[in-house]
Design a protein around this motif. Structure first.
Motif, PDB file in Angstrom:
ATOM      1  N   UNK A 160       0.827  -1.203   0.000  1.00 28.03           N
ATOM      2  CA  UNK A 160       0.000   0.000   0.000  1.00 28.03           C
ATOM      3  C   UNK A 160       0.863   1.256   0.000  1.00 28.03           C
ATOM      4  N   UNK A 161       1.954   1.219   0.754  1.00 25.00           N
ATOM      5  CA  UNK A 161       2.846   2.374   0.819  1.00 25.00           C
ATOM      6  C   UNK A 161       3.580   2.577  -0.496  1.00 25.00           C
ATOM      7  N   UNK A 162       3.966   1.479  -1.135  1.00 24.72           N
ATOM      8  CA  UNK A 162       4.637   1.586  -2.431  1.00 24.72           C
ATOM      9  C   UNK A 162       3.702   2.229  -3.448  1.00 24.72           C
ATOM     10  N   UNK A 163       2.422   1.900  -3.372  1.00 17.27           N
ATOM     11  CA  UNK A 163       1.444   2.533  -4.267  1.00 17.27           C
ATOM     12  C   UNK A 163       1.414   4.042  -4.048  1.00 17.27           C
ATOM     13  N   UNK A 164       1.386   4.448  -2.776  1.00 14.71           N
ATOM     14  CA  UNK A 164       1.362   5.883  -2.477  1.00 14.71           C
ATOM     15  C   UNK A 164       2.631   6.556  -2.963  1.00 14.71           C
ATOM     16  N   UNK A 165       3.777   5.943  -2.716  1.00 14.58           N
ATOM     17  CA  UNK A 165       5.056   6.501  -3.166  1.00 14.58           C
ATOM     18  C   UNK A 165       5.069   6.626  -4.679  1.00 14.58           C
ATOM     19  N   UNK A 166       4.554   5.602  -5.364  1.00 10.35           N
ATOM     20  CA  UNK A 166       4.502   5.636  -6.826  1.00 10.35           C
ATOM     21  C   UNK A 166       3.631   6.788  -7.309  1.00 10.35           C
ATOM     22  N   UNK A 167       2.477   6.961  -6.668  1.00 11.16           N
ATOM     23  CA  UNK A 167       1.573   8.052  -7.057  1.00 11.16           C
ATOM     24  C   UNK A 167       2.232   9.409  -6.859  1.00 11.16           C
ATOM     25  N   UNK A 168       2.917   9.583  -5.739  1.00  9.85           N
ATOM     26  CA  UNK A 168       3.583  10.851  -5.464  1.00  9.85           C
ATOM     27  C   UNK A 168       4.737  11.099  -6.436  1.00  9.85           C
TER      28      UNK A 168
END
Length: 243
Positions: free
Chosen positions: A100-108
């Motif tokens: 889930x955190x990797x998804x957020x990092x990717x989006x940012x």
């Protein structure tokens, strides 16, 4: 134009600086975690709907904009499918970052690319002080984004210093994109509207898919909902103040 690198540093370092306050949160209850996540989620929704989306529509047509938003959301959906979920109970190190955190990092990170291109193209243009104006406005916007990244990572049991380092790294992407935008200003001006729409779609996906669900389920849904709305209002106010 001289000094464009300093402008890029202003906008990019703001993401990491925004993450630093996470060091002072030794223990975060479910109540305050839900409140803070909801607030920063509202900030991101407002940044997308009141910042990225209008900026994209000013530079391109509705069809290209719609394609950018949809492709951005699809891209994050693919990322979610491809990234294996990590069982935190069996993790042996704080360096492991959950899916889930990797998804957020990717989006940012995706979101920072068109921002960097915009700053670089602004400095390359002949408009007086346009580059610094864009850099300052984006940098101010990046502060809550950095806090969002760090907060979500800490919520996923990632070490606080690792969370701050990740926030700085996502911001650093703007420097590379800004240098590219400065030297390829003509090309970057054509890429910026699609990139803005793509980033908006990616951010809206991650907010609805991950951030909003994270703020529900602990009994504080009503408070989180109001915090989300306050986050939207605050971000819109900041955007309007900078205009």
């Amino acid at each position: 134009m001289e000094g464009y690198l300093s402008g890029l540093l202003i906008s990019s370092l703001a993401t990491g600086i925004g993450a630093i306050p996470i060091l002072f949160f030794r223990r975060i209850s479910h109540f305050w975690m839900d409140i803070l996540l909801a607030f920063t989620g509202g900030v991101m929704v407002a940044a997308s709907t009141h910042g990225l989306i209008p900026a994209s529509l000013k530079l391109t047509n509705l069809f290209n904009f719609s394609c950018g938003v949809i492709i951005g959301a699809i891209a994050l959906g693919i990322v979610e499918k491809l990234i294996p979920h990590v069982d935190l109970k069996h993790s042996q190190t704080d360096i492991i970052i959950p899916a889930q955190s990797i998804m957020l990092i990717t989006a940012m990170a995706i979101h920072n690319i068109p921002e960097g291109l915009s700053v670089g193209a602004g400095f390359a243009s002949e408009a007086d002080k346009l580059g610094f104006l864009i850099a300052l406005s984006i940098g101010f916007q990046n502060i809550p984004e950095g806090f969002l990244i760090a907060l979500f990572l800490v919520h996923q049991k990632v070490n606080r210093f690792t969370a701050i380092a990740v926030a700085f790294l996502t911001g650093a992407i703007e420097i590379a994109a800004g240098v590219l935008g400065y030297h390829l200003s003509g090309l970057s001006l054509n890429l910026v509207p699609f990139g803005l729409a793509f980033a908006a779609g990616a951010i809206l996906f991650i907010v609805y898919k991950e951030l909003i669900p994270e703020t529900h389920g602990h009994g504080y849904e009503r408070a989180a909902t109001f915090s989300f709305i306050v986050g939207i209002v605050c971000m819109i106010g900041l955007v309007e103040w900078f205009r």
